[in-house]
Design an enzyme around this catalytic site. Structure first.
Site, PDB file in Angstrom:
ATOM      1  N   ARG A   1      37.566  59.847  36.146  1.00  0.00           N
ATOM      2  CA  ARG A   1      38.678  60.680  35.697  1.00  0.00           C
ATOM      3  C   ARG A   1      38.330  61.456  34.446  1.00  0.00           C
ATOM      4  NH1 ARG A   1      43.452  56.428  36.976  1.00  0.00           N
ATOM      5  NH2 ARG A   1      42.490  55.327  35.238  1.00  0.00           N
TER       6      ARG A   1
ATOM      7  N   LYS B   1      35.703  41.197  41.859  1.00  0.00           N
ATOM      8  CA  LYS B   1      35.975  39.880  42.446  1.00  0.00           C
ATOM      9  C   LYS B   1      37.396  39.770  42.996  1.00  0.00           C
ATOM     10  CE  LYS B   1      36.034  39.702  37.727  1.00  0.00           C
ATOM     11  NZ  LYS B   1      35.072  39.936  36.679  1.00  0.00           N
TER      12      LYS B   1
ATOM     13  N   GLU C   1      27.138  41.106  44.624  1.00  0.00           N
ATOM     14  CA  GLU C   1      26.455  40.157  43.729  1.00  0.00           C
ATOM     15  C   GLU C   1      27.088  40.143  42.344  1.00  0.00           C
ATOM     16  OE1 GLU C   1      24.722  37.360  42.580  1.00  0.00           O
ATOM     17  OE2 GLU C   1      23.287  37.904  44.146  1.00  0.00           O
TER      18      GLU C   1
ATOM     19  N   ILE D   1      23.772  36.635  36.855  1.00  0.00           N
ATOM     20  CA  ILE D   1      23.112  35.504  37.535  1.00  0.00           C
ATOM     21  C   ILE D   1      23.119  35.777  39.037  1.00  0.00           C
ATOM     22  CG2 ILE D   1      23.126  33.010  37.883  1.00  0.00           C
ATOM     23  CD1 ILE D   1      25.028  32.810  35.448  1.00  0.00           C
TER      24      ILE D   1
ATOM     25  N   ASP E   1      41.021  34.660  37.260  1.00  0.00           N
ATOM     26  CA  ASP E   1      39.695  35.267  37.427  1.00  0.00           C
ATOM     27  C   ASP E   1      38.700  34.233  37.973  1.00  0.00           C
ATOM     28  OD1 ASP E   1      37.682  37.492  36.768  1.00  0.00           O
ATOM     29  OD2 ASP E   1      36.878  35.784  35.651  1.00  0.00           O
TER      30      ASP E   1
ATOM     31  N   LYS F   1      36.577  34.075  41.701  1.00  0.00           N
ATOM     32  CA  LYS F   1      35.143  33.847  41.887  1.00  0.00           C
ATOM     33  C   LYS F   1      34.886  32.572  42.689  1.00  0.00           C
ATOM     34  CE  LYS F   1      34.236  36.141  37.484  1.00  0.00           C
ATOM     35  NZ  LYS F   1      34.291  35.889  36.018  1.00  0.00           N
TER      36      LYS F   1
ATOM     37  N   GLY G   1      29.557  41.566  30.746  1.00  0.00           N
ATOM     38  CA  GLY G   1      28.918  42.541  29.878  1.00  0.00           C
ATOM     39  C   GLY G   1      28.355  43.686  30.697  1.00  0.00           C
TER      40      GLY G   1
HETATM   41  N1  LIG Z   1      33.227  44.079  32.281  1.00  0.00           N
HETATM   42  C1  LIG Z   1      32.535  43.074  32.775  1.00  0.00           C
HETATM   43  O1  LIG Z   1      31.817  42.391  32.026  1.00  0.00           O
HETATM   44  C2  LIG Z   1      32.608  42.751  34.240  1.00  0.00           C
HETATM   45  C3  LIG Z   1      31.836  41.686  34.735  1.00  0.00           C
HETATM   46  C4  LIG Z   1      31.858  41.397  36.101  1.00  0.00           C
HETATM   47  C5  LIG Z   1      32.652  42.173  36.941  1.00  0.00           C
HETATM   48  N2  LIG Z   1      33.414  43.194  36.433  1.00  0.00           N
HETATM   49  C6  LIG Z   1      34.228  43.988  37.367  1.00  0.00           C
HETATM   50  O2  LIG Z   1      33.729  45.307  37.361  1.00  0.00           O
HETATM   51  C7  LIG Z   1      34.785  46.222  37.627  1.00  0.00           C
HETATM   52  C8  LIG Z   1      34.842  47.252  36.519  1.00  0.00           C
HETATM   53  O3  LIG Z   1      35.085  46.569  35.304  1.00  0.00           O
HETATM   54  P1  LIG Z   1      34.888  47.288  33.890  1.00  0.00           P
HETATM   55  O4  LIG Z   1      34.835  46.198  32.880  1.00  0.00           O
HETATM   56  O5  LIG Z   1      33.778  48.238  33.976  1.00  0.00           O
HETATM   57  O6  LIG Z   1      36.287  48.059  33.754  1.00  0.00           O
HETATM   58  P2  LIG Z   1      36.635  49.281  32.785  1.00  0.00           P
HETATM   59  O7  LIG Z   1      35.740  49.292  31.623  1.00  0.00           O
HETATM   60  O8  LIG Z   1      38.097  49.219  32.586  1.00  0.00           O
HETATM   61  O9  LIG Z   1      36.274  50.564  33.691  1.00  0.00           O
HETATM   62  C9  LIG Z   1      37.029  50.923  34.807  1.00  0.00           C
HETATM   63  C10 LIG Z   1      36.745  52.370  35.101  1.00  0.00           C
HETATM   64  O10 LIG Z   1      37.411  52.731  36.317  1.00  0.00           O
HETATM   65  C11 LIG Z   1      38.160  53.903  36.096  1.00  0.00           C
HETATM   66  N3  LIG Z   1      39.353  53.881  36.929  1.00  0.00           N
HETATM   67  C12 LIG Z   1      40.287  52.921  37.007  1.00  0.00           C
HETATM   68  N4  LIG Z   1      41.211  53.253  37.916  1.00  0.00           N
HETATM   69  C13 LIG Z   1      40.860  54.466  38.390  1.00  0.00           C
HETATM   70  C14 LIG Z   1      41.415  55.340  39.335  1.00  0.00           C
HETATM   71  N5  LIG Z   1      42.540  55.050  39.997  1.00  0.00           N
HETATM   72  N6  LIG Z   1      40.785  56.505  39.593  1.00  0.00           N
HETATM   73  C15 LIG Z   1      39.671  56.803  38.950  1.00  0.00           C
HETATM   74  N7  LIG Z   1      39.074  56.028  38.045  1.00  0.00           N
HETATM   75  C16 LIG Z   1      39.676  54.855  37.770  1.00  0.00           C
HETATM   76  C17 LIG Z   1      38.508  53.881  34.629  1.00  0.00           C
HETATM   77  O11 LIG Z   1      38.767  55.203  34.254  1.00  0.00           O
HETATM   78  P3  LIG Z   1      39.670  55.527  32.980  1.00  0.00           P
HETATM   79  O12 LIG Z   1      38.783  55.259  31.809  1.00  0.00           O
HETATM   80  O13 LIG Z   1      39.972  56.997  33.186  1.00  0.00           O
HETATM   81  O14 LIG Z   1      40.884  54.650  33.069  1.00  0.00           O
HETATM   82  C18 LIG Z   1      37.219  53.328  34.051  1.00  0.00           C
HETATM   83  O15 LIG Z   1      36.240  54.312  33.890  1.00  0.00           O
HETATM   84  C19 LIG Z   1      36.039  45.368  37.752  1.00  0.00           C
HETATM   85  O16 LIG Z   1      36.286  45.077  39.118  1.00  0.00           O
HETATM   86  C20 LIG Z   1      35.690  44.103  37.017  1.00  0.00           C
HETATM   87  O17 LIG Z   1      36.394  42.948  37.477  1.00  0.00           O
HETATM   88  C21 LIG Z   1      33.397  43.473  35.118  1.00  0.00           C
END
Ligand SMILES: NC(=O)c1ccc[n+]([C@@H]2O[C@H](COP(=O)([O-])OP(=O)(O)OC[C@H]3O[C@@H](n4cnc5c(N)ncnc54)[C@H](OP(=O)(O)O)[C@@H]3O)[C@@H](O)[C@H]2O)c1
Ligand SMILES: NC(=O)c1ccc[n+]([C@@H]2O[C@H](COP(=O)([O-])OP(=O)(O)OC[C@H]3O[C@@H](n4cnc5c(N)ncnc54)[C@H](OP(=O)(O)O)[C@@H]3O)[C@@H](O)[C@H]2O)c1
Lengths: 436, 436
Positions: free
Chosen positions: B46, B104, B128, B135, B200, B204, B301
């Protein structure tokens, strides 16, 4: 469902019988997971093993009959060694069969040629069981961490030495004493040289390093030091200093070259790796994306090792019909793309050091010592002088250095050994912080 | 070399930007390992992320443009949530694209339908990164341990709760107090409910359990208990008893059904899992061939999570040209072969228990307590009565039971809470020995 994957097993010793029996015990789930039935159609063994019911499979006393059997699609080599096993693996590959092996000596010493032969014949040569028994460490490096530049890895990859070191530490026992017990318990071979001199660990380390760094196997370049000269007092002093002594295989990428070394190592007590005791194995890997990850489990034994053999077989079953080996190169990158990285000379390897010397308890000894270190540009992290024992004139002096070139440390040690106030040789053990 | 694998990334937040940047930073080695170049050709976001240089890739503000782009072969979904993300993944699959996700919640809640859709369209849906960050635990279960019947697994699979518990133990602090700090440090989300209430971890756990046991995802059947009600005194008493409290996801196969549960758990201090501190994750898996194996590392992370996304992408690159998804089923066995195993009711789950009650310090209290336990057939492993604090009439009584049905324990607890000599509710925390 596709036709079965037809398997030939050569060797019915510890791992061979474990593999044969687990293929039957877990047959249903193996079939569900592989998508095909994993059928042992031919066994090559000089004699029967009472632990295995061979009815249903063809049995040959000549293992080469298995490699020549047109029905067999995968030969599982579990005889060990680098002579007959090598001929067998070559024969199987030339006959167009995939090969699965647990033989680290064979892969470490002849892997480059064997992998090339496998590519030439469009078959896979798999060896998950060759390192750290049932821990899926080959898969972790080749696939699970494929997104990372691997910076370094350090592993407890020989269960016998880890058992001996654990006993020495927990009970203050002597090396020779514990070794005898390990042999009685069946943890150590009748001829334990390969284990306690570090050769077995060096076999495994070089394979890990090639997987990690995408380089050809260079077994001849591994620095290898065993645990036979380790003294109980050093184990105890290490503990006082907050360290545990582990026999590690270490591989590291530096700008000057790759470090490949196997030796006793002091590591901080609070690291998980320091708490991996007994016959268990563990590998710690530092990747530039994931940071440190640790893999721990049984590094040997019939069923754990068979677990890894089965994983390779299930992979082959799942891939039936897409057997182009270019898709999953044996060392993670296609052989043409392996990089011939130089191996760093040991004298250029840097690490902190633990040094113990026996000094005559008289004025000026300490300042003499410290000036020899500073002449070599080595800074000291800790210096401890133990109280002399009743009726003794010699005292133990322990020095832990900061990061220092091995060449400089060895120069300092030679100078120290030349001092009148120092008796005998200086004991030198490397230290690693492993703090990613 | 084959043509590049053309990648579309949707979402440029924490994981999205980490993935985008690592694809560039490690481009050469990714290409060497995958056998094809991994090229980001389209980014859906976005808004721009200043951490990413998007020149070279097409950028769409509408993420669905990526799923519709005929040039894109793999859509990487990194937006999170179960609404738009679900529509996006479905659209990508219907357009014949492979999907890689870290989501997840999406897999746990809608994985059954999505995996079926992927099979229908002959594409892979890889995840993964959804469990334990970098991991490679999905690969370990689905491939590395495929030779094993998995008996049970227990994991620290939420870094935020593990950080909070570590701080509570090391510094004797309150839950609320540490949570506030974790939020300030960025370890915990602004809305930490999903983490601290265990949702959460439940997401998992259910994926791990399905991989381990070859069963469909049953998120609605996971028993989920968070750490919000944990008291510092229980953390301290656990320690006195030789235990550490960890927030675990546990799955176990029993003859009566599968246990699926997330809750605070006392585990023996000497287990490696008890020493996995801070934001790290770790999973311990017991297989019938290999025994226990442990996998430990960064569970979250940007770069660790991206490491797992990249592993999936390299796998897809290596498999280019053999994209028949039946060869590597999403949950380890083909969907038609998943077994609809019953989930055990929590009252039938057996484990030892830690119970703390506040008793009026008068004669007969202890014998009253112990007879209530024996009425329920519960045997007691340890019973400790703390000395009353200065000026207090209540004393803490701590009971550790042996293995007992939860139903019986809860009956005993209700009876104890009815005693005149007991003040308030009994604190109940499960114990696991994890001794494979
Ligand atoms: N962070 C971690 O350490 C981690 C670890 C394992 C798994 N995950 C998983 O990885 C995924 C992403 O996590 P994240 O931490 O990267 O989240 P994040 O930092 O909040 O990033 C989400 C991104 O998706 C965009 N987004 C959300 N809804 C949208 C929509 N309807 N249309 C277009 N763009 C949209 C957001 O855009 P805007 O900025 O414009 O809102 C943002 O760029 C999640 O499923 C999370 O559970 C994360
Ligand atoms: N044991 C472990 O825990 C472990 C762990 C990891 C890897 N490995 C590797 O697995 C391989 C097998 O080890 P192992 O422990 O199973 O060894 P083992 O118990 O000594 O078994 C070796 C088997 O090979 C047979 N054999 C040897 N030479 C032969 C020949 N020339 N022709 C026909 N049969 C021959 C032996 O037959 P006879 O009985 O007739 O001599 C025996 O059945 C080795 O490469 C080893 O390094 C073992």
């Amino acid at each position: 469902m596709s036709p079965p994957l037809k398997i030939g097993i050569c060797g019915l010793g510890t791992v061979g019988s474990g593999t044969f029996n687990l293929l039957h015990e877990n047959a249903d789930l193996l079939k569900a997971r592989a998508g095909v039935s994993l059928d042992v159609v031919h066994v090559g063994a000089r004699r029967d093993n009472p632990a295995c019911d061979l009815s249903g499979a063809q049995v040959s006393r000549d293992i080469f009959a298995v490699a020549a059997d047109p029905e067999v699609a995968v030969v599982v080599e579990l005889i060990g060694g680098t002579t007959v096993a090598r001929e067998l693996v070559e024969a199987a590959i030339r006959a167009g069969k995939h090969v699965v092996t647990a033989n680290k000596a064979l892969i470490a010493e002849h892997g480059n040629a064997l992998f090339a032969l496998a590519v030439e014949h469009s078959v896979q040569l798999r060896y998950e069981a060759a390192i750290a028994g049932g821990i899926p460490i080959v898969k972790a490096l080749r696939e699970g961490l494929s997104g990372n530049r691997i910076e370094w890895l350090a592993g407890i990859i020989n269960g016998t030495t880890n058992f001996i070191l654990t006993e020495m530490r927990d009970k203050g026992r002597d090396f020779a004493d514990v070794l005898a017990e390990a042999q009685a318990l069946g943890y150590a071979e009748a001829d334990p040289t390969f284990d306690v001199e570090g050769v077995d660990a060096a076999h495994k380390l070089v394979i890990l390093a090639s997987l990690a760094f995408g380089m050809p196997l260079k077994f001849e370049s591994v620095y290898t030091e065993g645990i036979t000269r380790l003294q109980p007092q050093d184990v105890a002093y290490a503990e006082e200093l907050g360290y545990v002594i582990k026999h590690l295989g270490i591989a590291r990428q530096t700008n000057q070259g790759v470090e490949l070394r196997v030796h006793p190592t002091l590591i901080p007590r609070q690291r998980l790796l320091a708490n991996v005791d007994g016959v268990r194995n563990a590998v710690l890997i530092e990747g530039n994306a994931v940071g440190p990850t640790l893999y721990c489990g049984a590094g040997a034994g019939d069923r754990p090792t068979a677990s890894a053999v089965l994983a390779d077989l299930v992979d082959l079953g799942r891939a039936t019909g897409s057997a182009d080996p270019s898709q999953l190169p044996a060392l993670g990158v296609a052989s043409g793309n392996l990089q011939d990285l130089p191996v760093l000379a040991m004298e250029d390897v840097e690490s902190p050091w633990y040094l113990r010397m026996e000094a005559r308890d008289k004025p000026g000894v300490m300042s003499g010592l410290t000036s020899l270190f500073s002449e070599q540009g080595i800074s000291i992290e800790a210096l401890i002088q133990k109280a002399p024992l009743e009726g003794q004139t010699l005292v133990s002096v322990i020095v832990v250095t900061n990061q220092a070139r091995q060449g400089s440390v060895k120069d300092a040690v030679r100078a120290i050994e030349g001092l009148d106030s120092i008796d005998g040789d200086v004991t030198c053990i490397r230290v690693e912080q492993l703090d990613g």
